[in-house]
Scaffold this motif. Structure first.
Motif, PDB file in Angstrom:
ATOM      1  N   THR A 192      -4.633   3.651  -3.654  1.00 58.26           N
ATOM      2  CA  THR A 192      -4.818   3.283  -2.237  1.00 58.26           C
ATOM      3  C   THR A 192      -5.907   2.235  -2.048  1.00 58.26           C
ATOM      4  O   THR A 192      -6.240   1.882  -0.911  1.00 58.26           O
ATOM      5  CB  THR A 192      -5.170   4.522  -1.402  1.00 58.26           C
ATOM      6  OG1 THR A 192      -6.401   5.071  -1.863  1.00 58.26           O
ATOM      7  CG2 THR A 192      -4.076   5.572  -1.483  1.00 58.26           C
ATOM      8  N   ASP A 235      -5.991   7.727   1.573  1.00 55.81           N
ATOM      9  CA  ASP A 235      -5.281   6.664   2.268  1.00 55.81           C
ATOM     10  C   ASP A 235      -5.763   6.510   3.705  1.00 55.81           C
ATOM     11  O   ASP A 235      -5.825   5.403   4.229  1.00 55.81           O
ATOM     12  CB  ASP A 235      -3.778   6.942   2.257  1.00 55.81           C
ATOM     13  CG  ASP A 235      -2.971   5.779   2.806  1.00 55.81           C
ATOM     14  OD1 ASP A 235      -3.228   4.645   2.374  1.00 55.81           O
ATOM     15  OD2 ASP A 235      -2.103   6.002   3.662  1.00 55.81           O
ATOM     16  N   ARG A 290       0.832  -1.206   0.000  1.00 58.37           N
ATOM     17  CA  ARG A 290       0.000   0.000   0.000  1.00 58.37           C
ATOM     18  C   ARG A 290       0.867   1.257   0.000  1.00 58.37           C
ATOM     19  O   ARG A 290       0.582   2.229  -0.691  1.00 58.37           O
ATOM     20  CB  ARG A 290      -0.940  -0.004   1.212  1.00 58.37           C
ATOM     21  CG  ARG A 290      -1.769   1.268   1.343  1.00 58.37           C
ATOM     22  CD  ARG A 290      -2.888   1.086   2.357  1.00 58.37           C
ATOM     23  NE  ARG A 290      -2.430   0.850   3.707  1.00 58.37           N
ATOM     24  CZ  ARG A 290      -2.105   1.823   4.567  1.00 58.37           C
ATOM     25  NH1 ARG A 290      -2.166   3.081   4.183  1.00 58.37           N
ATOM     26  NH2 ARG A 290      -1.720   1.536   5.782  1.00 58.37           N
ATOM     27  N   ARG A 330     -10.866   4.432   2.819  1.00 61.43           N
ATOM     28  CA  ARG A 330      -9.643   4.318   2.022  1.00 61.43           C
ATOM     29  C   ARG A 330      -9.979   3.771   0.633  1.00 61.43           C
ATOM     30  O   ARG A 330     -10.790   2.858   0.491  1.00 61.43           O
ATOM     31  CB  ARG A 330      -8.651   3.381   2.723  1.00 61.43           C
ATOM     32  CG  ARG A 330      -7.391   3.107   1.914  1.00 61.43           C
ATOM     33  CD  ARG A 330      -6.509   2.097   2.599  1.00 61.43           C
ATOM     34  NE  ARG A 330      -6.022   2.604   3.859  1.00 61.43           N
ATOM     35  CZ  ARG A 330      -5.632   1.834   4.866  1.00 61.43           C
ATOM     36  NH1 ARG A 330      -5.729   0.527   4.774  1.00 61.43           N
ATOM     37  NH2 ARG A 330      -5.178   2.385   5.972  1.00 61.43           N
ATOM     38  N   GLY A 375      -3.845  11.808   2.050  1.00 59.95           N
ATOM     39  CA  GLY A 375      -3.339  11.039   0.920  1.00 59.95           C
ATOM     40  C   GLY A 375      -2.323  11.847   0.148  1.00 59.95           C
ATOM     41  O   GLY A 375      -1.902  12.926   0.567  1.00 59.95           O
TER      42      GLY A 375
END
Length: 536
Positions: free
Chosen positions: A478, A361, A232, A436, A375
């Motif tokens: 993400t 994220d 990730r 997310r 993010g």
């Protein structure tokens, strides 16, 4: 006692001075304080208070005119900060910091806050801000190396400088443990601009403000059980470069190979740092260098020893085919000057042109502010006040939201461009509704949810074969979501490249042609590129 709390108590003792830098407000509202003629008058007052405070003013909100504690609701406090931000912008200033306290009990509990307003517009950083993702086996010193880089301090031999990495990339993340860590330093006319005390948000904000060029690090997890988190971090953060660490006392491991495979499969220009060279002999260092070179040649990459060929060659050659290697020690600081030279000169690889996009994220809720989405800006730029779309929601819809404010490494900015790791406070949505893998994009965008797509895939590792119905986890930007594969021809063997139709198992996401992804299930791994999407 915090500095802001001290300011509050000092202000309450002194009272509001005529023409002084401290202002008391019970609340600020759009209907009253931004009405005809009132905005200009209040902006002029704010400007005067900033000038009287040598470039800084303090607004205490949630108190009466005579300094008595009142407390206001979170929604009223949030509106007050919105109005104060507009007044500050009108006055050529910006809100640099806000700290809040709860007062009262039960349903009548309210907020009191101190807002620090500073002269000058909010910072817009340079176009050459690069983002580096770190990888490597646990205990191979990647976090310690980054800690010494950003502070300019030697490690104590026990990994002490790794504590300088902030597990929370923005102030709004306080109190939440994290899996990915973040750090920043920069460069000015006189060389590196280090973070002297990374635990102080003001010091990290100072680096962002003073540096002409910034380097942000996304430090991933080295433990094998957490490979999903590492993927990730390396796939979803709009990285410019990868930094892979290999400890001189241990050498390349299975995890080293895993992380190198992910870096190269996602076509990320990569540097290999051989760490801990202070604890082994010259013979051992040479042995590990040769092991790393063999590992790179096995995946058809050309190693380039920086000690032999120089920084100029590394900057010029790093890319799809060439991987620079250097020796480092966070204890003796060997090689850190070389890394400084590299990071000061390496060009940004992700241009990020086009419309604004940010895949989310993490999410947080901040008292007095509301929902915050964190993010990396993938493309375009975003400004405070922008109207955006958020989604897709589980049912495929997109929600209209507004940008309240933007922060980067504790520093409030008025605009964020591609490559920036930011926290965006959003109006029009509650934090539990944000997930997310959702995306933020301009309201005028033609966004439609995607439940399935076609892709060219390569199987990197699998015990037997991949057949129709294979269910790995997809890591795209993400997004981390279970999916079902339907390979063209019915199956794919290890090492095969072919086409497959991929269907998200539980909910839709925004997927676009050309995006690369990693898939994983147990020991099975592979990479792919989206070639066609099926929009709903």
């Amino acid at each position: 006692m915090s500095a802001d709390r001290a300011i509050l108590e000092e202000a309450l003792e002194r009272g509001e001075e005529e023409g002084g830098p401290i202002e008391f407000k019970e609340r600020l509202s759009r209907g009253v304080h931004l009405a005809d003629g009132r905005m200009e008058s209040l902006a002029a007052q704010l400007r005067h208070r900033v000038l009287s405070g040598n470039g800084e003013a303090t607004y205490v909100v949630g108190v009466t005119d005579d300094g008595g504690i009142a407390g206001i609701s979170p929604s009223a406090f949030s509106e007050s900060m919105d109005v104060l931000s507009l007044l500050a912008e009108e006055a050529g200033a910006h809100i640099e910091n806000v700290e809040t306290w709860g007062v009262g009990d039960g349903p009548d509990r309210g907020l009191v806050g101190v807002a620090t307003v500073r002269e000058g517009s909010m910072l817009e950083t340079d176009d050459e801000h690069i983002v580096v993702g770190t990888a490597g086996h646990v205990d191979h010193g990647k976090s310690t190396l980054v800690g010494s880089l950003v502070t300019g301090r030697a490690d104590d031999g026990d990994g002490g400088t790794r504590s300088f990495l902030d597990v929370q990339p923005h102030e709004v993340e306080r109190g939440l443990s994290a899996d990915l860590s973040y750090a920043v330093y920069g460069f000015g006319d006189d060389g590196p601009v280090h973070t002297m005390n990374p635990h102080r948000k003001a010091d990290r904000a100072r680096v962002v403000e003073e540096a002409d060029r910034l380097v942000s690090f996304v430090d991933t997890v080295g433990h094998e059980p957490w490979l999903r988190t590492t993927i990730r971090g390396l796939v979803g953060q709009k990285l410019d470069y990868g930094l892979l660490t290999v400890a001189a006392d241990d050498g390349p491991t299975k995890t080293t190979r895993e992380h190198l495979g992910i870096l190269l499969a996602t076509e990320l220009p990569t540097i290999v740092a051989i760490t801990k060279v202070d604890v082994v002999s010259e013979e051992r260092i040479v042995e590990v260098e040769r092991e790393v070179e063999r590992l790179l040649r096995d995946v058809r990459k050309t190693p380039l020893r920086i000690e032999r060929h120089g920084v100029d060659a590394a900057v010029e050659e790093i890319g799809d085919a060439v991987v620079p290697i250097l020796r480092t020690s966070a204890v003796s600081m060997e090689g850190l000057d070389t890394l400084d030279q590299l990071f000061e000169r390496l060009p940004k690889t992700n241009g990020g042109g086009g419309d604004f996009r940010m895949y989310i994220d993490r999410t947080y809720s901040v008292t007095g502010v509301g929902a915050v989405a964190s993010g990396t800006v993938m493309s375009g730029s975003v400004e405070a006040g922008d109207e955006l779309l958020l989604g897709p929601m589980p049912d495929g819809r997109f929600r209209e939201v507004e940008v309240r404010s933007i922060e980067m490494h504790y520093h409030r900015v008025d605009r964020a461009k591609a490559g920036r790791i930011v926290g965006i406070a959003l109006k029009g949505v509650k934090e539990p509704e944000i997930e997310r893998g959702m995306v933020l994009a301009p309201r005028e965008s033609d966004l439609r949810p995607v439940r399935s797509f076609e892709a060219d895939v390569m199987v990197l590792n699998h015990p037997t074969r991949i057949g129709s119905g294979y269910e790995p986890v997809i890591h795209l930007e993400t997004v981390s979501e279970a999916a079902v594969f339907h390979p063209e021809g019915g199956q794919l063997l290890p090492g095969d490249t072919g086409r497959a139709r991929v269907e998200f198992k539980f909910r839709p996401y925004l997927v676009e042609e050309g995006q690369r992804f990693v898939f994983r299930e147990g020991q099975s791994k592979g990479v792919g590129t989206v070639t066609k999407v099926y929009r709903e």
